[in-house]
Design a protein around this motif. Structure first.
Motif, PDB file in Angstrom:
ATOM      1  N   GLU A 195       6.574  31.416  43.037  1.00 43.06           N
ATOM      2  CA  GLU A 195       6.099  31.510  44.650  1.00 43.06           C
ATOM      3  C   GLU A 195       5.671  32.218  44.672  1.00 43.06           C
ATOM      4  N   SER A 202       2.128  31.575  46.874  1.00 41.94           N
ATOM      5  CA  SER A 202       1.583  32.625  48.105  1.00 41.94           C
ATOM      6  C   SER A 202       0.717  32.607  47.341  1.00 41.94           C
ATOM      7  N   LYS A 224       1.619  37.053  56.832  1.00 40.20           N
ATOM      8  CA  LYS A 224       2.778  37.838  55.986  1.00 40.20           C
ATOM      9  C   LYS A 224       4.113  38.649  57.649  1.00 40.20           C
ATOM     10  N   TYR A 279       7.121  29.600  55.813  1.00 41.41           N
ATOM     11  CA  TYR A 279       5.998  28.998  54.053  1.00 41.41           C
ATOM     12  C   TYR A 279       5.935  27.932  55.583  1.00 41.41           C
ATOM     13  N   TRP A 339       3.872  28.393  58.231  1.00 43.80           N
ATOM     14  CA  TRP A 339       2.230  29.187  57.975  1.00 43.80           C
ATOM     15  C   TRP A 339       1.401  27.582  57.932  1.00 43.80           C
ATOM     16  N   LEU A 349       4.622  25.053  48.684  1.00 44.87           N
ATOM     17  CA  LEU A 349       5.173  26.434  48.453  1.00 44.87           C
ATOM     18  C   LEU A 349       6.158  26.409  49.131  1.00 44.87           C
TER      19      LEU A 349
END
Length: 974
Positions: A113, A117, A587, A148, A151, A139
């Motif tokens: 992971e 990332s 984040k 994720y 994202w 991810l």
């Protein structure tokens, strides 16, 4: 430094001393420690990378890079090596190499992971949105966590935003992002507010306002809790976009009942009311008006609503809110615009403003609130209004000096507000000279009296009476601009220096001092003033122009270089910093901020100020270094200058200057207008074009001077010299056109408000003849290049033309030097007079001399081989009677004349230095016109000393540069 992993790892223990040395900046010891460790453990890759970091920080970039690549090719997967390489590549400004590192790591450890990332964030740093989308999904498949997945969705949105083709964004990227979110909605997997915000952003960008509205109003909207009234604000935005004015009106009404001080909702309430009136909208008979509740559709209802809000505030025992009272004035303003008679029901604007002043006059915001609505008062009421305001100010008994003073800070603030309003209304402007001097005496008395209230203030706090001091300075500036009496300017500087002694953190005092010193041509005191402002981050772009506009033009070359570095450091770090903001936004799920950060970065990259500072910095380096410490060609190479490339974004230039950074209480007709802004940008852009072309022409000249000789082969001539001379020719044509445009702009003679944008250097550059002289010199280099190709035998016309150019340049330089003659600082009738324009012209003269000498150096490089081949021919023929070609004798005559002009200039500078040093400022009588205390005279003298010292410094630096240029001239004779 990098995270150190698990304490149990023995390698961690071995590496810790190197980390500590690097953290403490002891890079040499870090390298030594790494070498020791590598002798024992050759395969300890991280030690190698840490050594590379030490080498990079000691300036050994190439060595560091090759060491790093040794490790990178092994595709390491240990956390320490990867993090250390990431740090190194960031310091090398090579973020694209970090992506390759983690791509390899992810292949080797596909279920990590952390590596997935890190790979995503590495792509984010370089803006690889498509790869970010793929990395995000990879991810999510590895570790199915919501963030994720989103994202990946956000990376699709970023592809849409950055797409050149808007159609592609609307038909592919955004619909795909919408479907991805809808899938999560249907599966009821939406967890966080950030995910709802992102969904709203996608719908909004697709123009699906109805769907966005339904979503906000529905169960998903309940997650919008991080900001106050987040749901309501989003609903209001959609109602306005969809022009649903009943809903807009009802929601504003409802929110204002809750919070009668929320100004944005008053504006949307009034906007929607008048839209509904224009459409003659009427509510349905029996049903609800709209989903948001009752709608108000008449002026009478709006008047009642505003009056009710004011009455409720009047009843309060606690301090009332400003919103309702300002809303009343706003409604009058709007009704007047529409010619609506109902405004009378709200009351007389003069009485309403007096009421407002009675309630809020002791707050500094009172002036800015009332200033917006002063146009509601007819001019004949201005004096009455000021007098009525004065009655509401509690002042003490009138003393010997004829003034009554306030008893506390609240009364002081009220009196101050009256003074500010009388200036805004133009009542100070109509006073005659005597009246203005009396006003200055009164304001000074109030300033000095008010200082007692700030005795306990810290150095970082402002004095309560500072605005009086600032207004005194403004009245002095009025007197100076109206009468031309420079004594007023000196006293103005004295007042501001005094103000700064009591209030060392007052940015307005510093900014105005900075502006006045620059107008006087004194750059030395300005550098300290600007650095004491402690400009942060984006301020280097918004207010940096105040410093850099004058940096190079006043002869303080070392200080100018420092000033340019101030600004450039910020712009260069912007690229790296913005990437970090974007990563943090991913984040923490602040998706709506990501497009803002991208837009911010673009705005800075396209900044006019950035382009100006970059260009001026390179020109300054050439003028002060080229052919003194290294040749012109080496200097150009070191800068990486390529004459064919123009990297300034002319079509997307952004003017980020804050042109209203200086406080002003001037009347509306003296304020900065949009037309002023437009003209200033046009003027600055043309000046930048002139400077940018000059820089590229000098780069062309450097390359032309070292082109291969034309007689070696035809092919070389074709590809080498011709290509370079055609670039030179193109750039000269562009410069010629730009100078024509510049002449048209300067003919307009635009006058900006005193506290507005400073005028560019364009007018002085053209009027001095500097630009045309430089262009003529550069044109000469082309003719010389033609002579090099033709040779001496068949070029009598060309030689005559070159000799005429030599003579013409001497005449032009002589004229330019004559415009520098005069005293830059002198005493007349015990008054100190300045002529800062002479200093600016002298700087242009020195710059032009540099350009002419570079052309002379190129001329020598062309003529030397021609002369030596002529001498060889003479020896063969044994013929000494052949006359020397005119171009050679002309060149020798020319260099002699150049030497003479530089000597004259040096004599002029020496003379100026002598007369400046001989000036005895102590002999000046200060305070002519009205009394000045001994202390005030001391501050004025201190300001005069600063100007005198600065002029001397400028002359010394100009003299030093001229002397170095005179030395380089000696090497040109043959």
């Amino acid at each position: 430094m990098a995270a150190r992993g698990h304490v149990q790892d023995p390698n961690d223990r071995r590496l810790r001393p190197i980390y500590d040395y690097l953290d403490n900046g002891n890079n040499k010891m870090a390298i030594q420690q790494a070498d020791k460790l590598l002798k024992k453990h050759k395969d300890l890759h991280c030690a190698k990378v840490l050594k590379a970091i030490g080498l990079q920080r000691t300036g050994k970039q190439d060595e560091a890079f090759s060491l790093a690549q040794e490790v990178a090719t092994l595709e390491p997967t240990d956390d320490n090596s990867l993090q250390a390489l990431t740090i190194l590549y960031r310091e090398m400004h090579r973020p694209e190499l970090v992506t390759k590192l983690y791509e390899a790591a992810v292949k080797k450890v596909p279920l990590s992971e952390e590596y997935h990332s890190h790979l995503f964030m590495a792509y984010a740093r370089v803006g690889e949105y498509k790869k970010m989308q793929q990395a995000g999904m990879a991810l999510y498949k590895t570790v199915p966590k919501n963030p994720y997945y989103f994202w990946s969705v956000m990376s699709l949105v970023m592809q849409a935003i950055s797409a050149q083709d808007e159609k592609l964004a609307q038909t592919m990227f955004l619909p795909l992002a919408e479907r991805m979110v809808e899938k999560m909605v249907k599966e009821e997997k939406i967890e966080a507010e950030a995910e709802v915000q992102l969904y709203f952003m996608i719908l909004e960008r697709l123009g699906k306002c109805v769907e966005a509205l339904d979503m906000v109003r529905g169960p998903l909207g309940e997650k919008l809790t991080s900001e106050l009234q987040s749901r309501e604000n989003k609903c209001m935005m959609m109602y306005q976009r969809l022009q649903l004015w009943p809903e807009c009106n009802a929601l504003s009404y409802k929110l204002l009942l809750k919070n009668p001080d929320d100004w944005q909702f008053y504006l949307s309430y009034f906007d929607s009311l008048f839209h509904l009136m224009d459409k003659s909208w009427s509510p349905p008979n029996e049903e609800e008006h709209c989903v948001e509740g009752p709608v108000q559709t008449t002026v009478a209802e709006a008047v009642k609503f505003v009056v009710d809000r004011m009455e409720e505030e009047d009843k309060k025992e606690s301090r009332p809110l400003r919103g309702p009272y300002m809303a009343c004035l706003e409604l009058i303003h709007r009704l007047r615009q529409r010619g609506c008679p109902d405004e009378q029901e709200l009351g007389d604007p003069l009485e309403l403003m007096l009421q407002f002043f009675g309630k809020f006059g002791d707050k500094p915001c009172c002036i800015t609130d009332l200033k917006i609505y002063l146009h509601l008062l007819p001019p004949e009421q201005h004096t009455q209004f000021k007098n009525r305001l004065g009655e509401l100010v509690p002042l003490g008994e009138v003393g010997e000096d004829g003034f009554g003073f306030p008893g506390d800070t609240k009364a002081l603030q009220r009196h101050l507000c009256v003074c500010q309003l009388s200036r805004v209304l133009g009542l100070q402007r109509v006073l005659d000279t005597e009246g203005k001097l009396c006003l200055i005496t009164e304001l000074k008395a109030h300033y000095h009296y008010g200082l007692q209230f700030g005795k306990s203030c810290l150095k970082t706090e402002l004095q309560f009476s500072d605005p009086y001091c600032l207004m005194v300075a403004h009245v002095y500036i009025d007197l100076w601009t109206e009468t031309g009496d420079e004594n007023m300017l000196w006293q103005c500087l004295g007042v501001l220096e005094e103000g700064l002694s009591f209030s060392p953190s007052n940015a307005q005092f510093k900014l105005l001092l900075l502006l006045l010193f620059c107008r006087l041509g004194a750059f030395q005191p300005v550098v300290d003033l600007y650095s004491s402002l402690d400009a942060k981050h984006v301020q280097h772009d918004t207010i940096g122009y105040l410093l850099t506009r004058y940096a190079g033009s006043l002869g303080q070359f070392a200080a100018a270089s420092q000033s340019y570095n101030f600004s450039l450091r910020f712009f260069h770090s912007n690229q790296k910093d913005t990437s970090e903001y974007i990563i943090q936004a991913y984040k923490y799920g602040a998706f709506e901020k990501i497009p803002e950060f991208i837009a911010f970065r673009t705005r800075l990259n396209q900044s006019l100020h950035f382009a100006q500072v970059r260009t001026e910095r390179m020109l300054l380096d050439l003028y002060t270094e080229a052919d003194i410490t290294s040749s012109l060609e080496e200097s150009v190479k070191a800068m990486g200058l390529c004459p064919e490339e123009d990297d300034i974004p002319w079509d997307n230039m952004r003017d980020n200057r804050d042109l209203t950074v200086l406080f002003s209480w001037d009347p509306k007709d003296r304020e900065l207008t949009e037309e002023h802004r437009r003209l200033s940008l046009e003027e600055e852009s043309v000046w930048l074009k002139v400077r940018s072309l000059t820089l590229r022409l000098l780069a062309s000249l450097a390359l032309l001077g070292h082109a291969p000789s034309s007689r070696n082969s035809d092919k070389t001539n074709e590809n080498g010299v011709s290509a370079k001379s055609s670039t030179l020719q193109t750039l000269l044509s562009q410069l010629d056109l730009t100078l024509q445009t510049a002449a048209q702009i300067t003919e307009k003679q635009t006058q900006y408000p005193f506290l507005g944008p400073p005028s560019s250097r364009l007018a002085t550059a053209l009027s001095s003849g500097s630009c045309h002289c430089q262009a003529s010199a550069l044109q000469l280099s082309l003719t010389l290049q033609e002579l090099e190709t033709t040779g001496l035998d068949d070029s009598s016309e060309l030689q005559t033309q070159i000799c005429n150019s030599f003579k013409s340049l001497i005449v032009q330089l002589q004229e330019l030097l004559s415009r520098c003659k005069g005293e830059v600082l002198e005493m007349k009738d015990s008054r100190l007079m300045t002529q800062p324009s002479l200093l600016e012209t002298l700087v242009f003269f020195v710059e032009t001399v540099c350009v002419v000498l570079w052309v002379a150096s190129y001329s020598a490089s062309v003529l030397r081989p021609l002369k030596s081949s002529l001498q060889k021919k003479k020896k063969k023929k044994k013929d000494s009677s052949t006359a020397m070609p005119v171009v050679l004798s002309g060149f020798q005559e020319w260099t002699g004349s150049l030497q003479g002009i530089v000597t004259q200039a040096l004599d002029h500078v020496k003379g100026q230095e002598a007369s400046l040093t001989a000036l005895k400022l102590a002999a000046l009588t200060l305070g002519v016109g009205h009394a000045q205390t001994q202390e005030e005279c001391g501050f004025t003298r201190a300001a005069m000393d600063k100007v005198q010292t600065s002029y001397l410094g400028s002359l010394q630096e100009l003299g030093d540069l001229l002397r170095k240029r005179a030395d380089s001239l000696k090497s040109l004779k043959f």
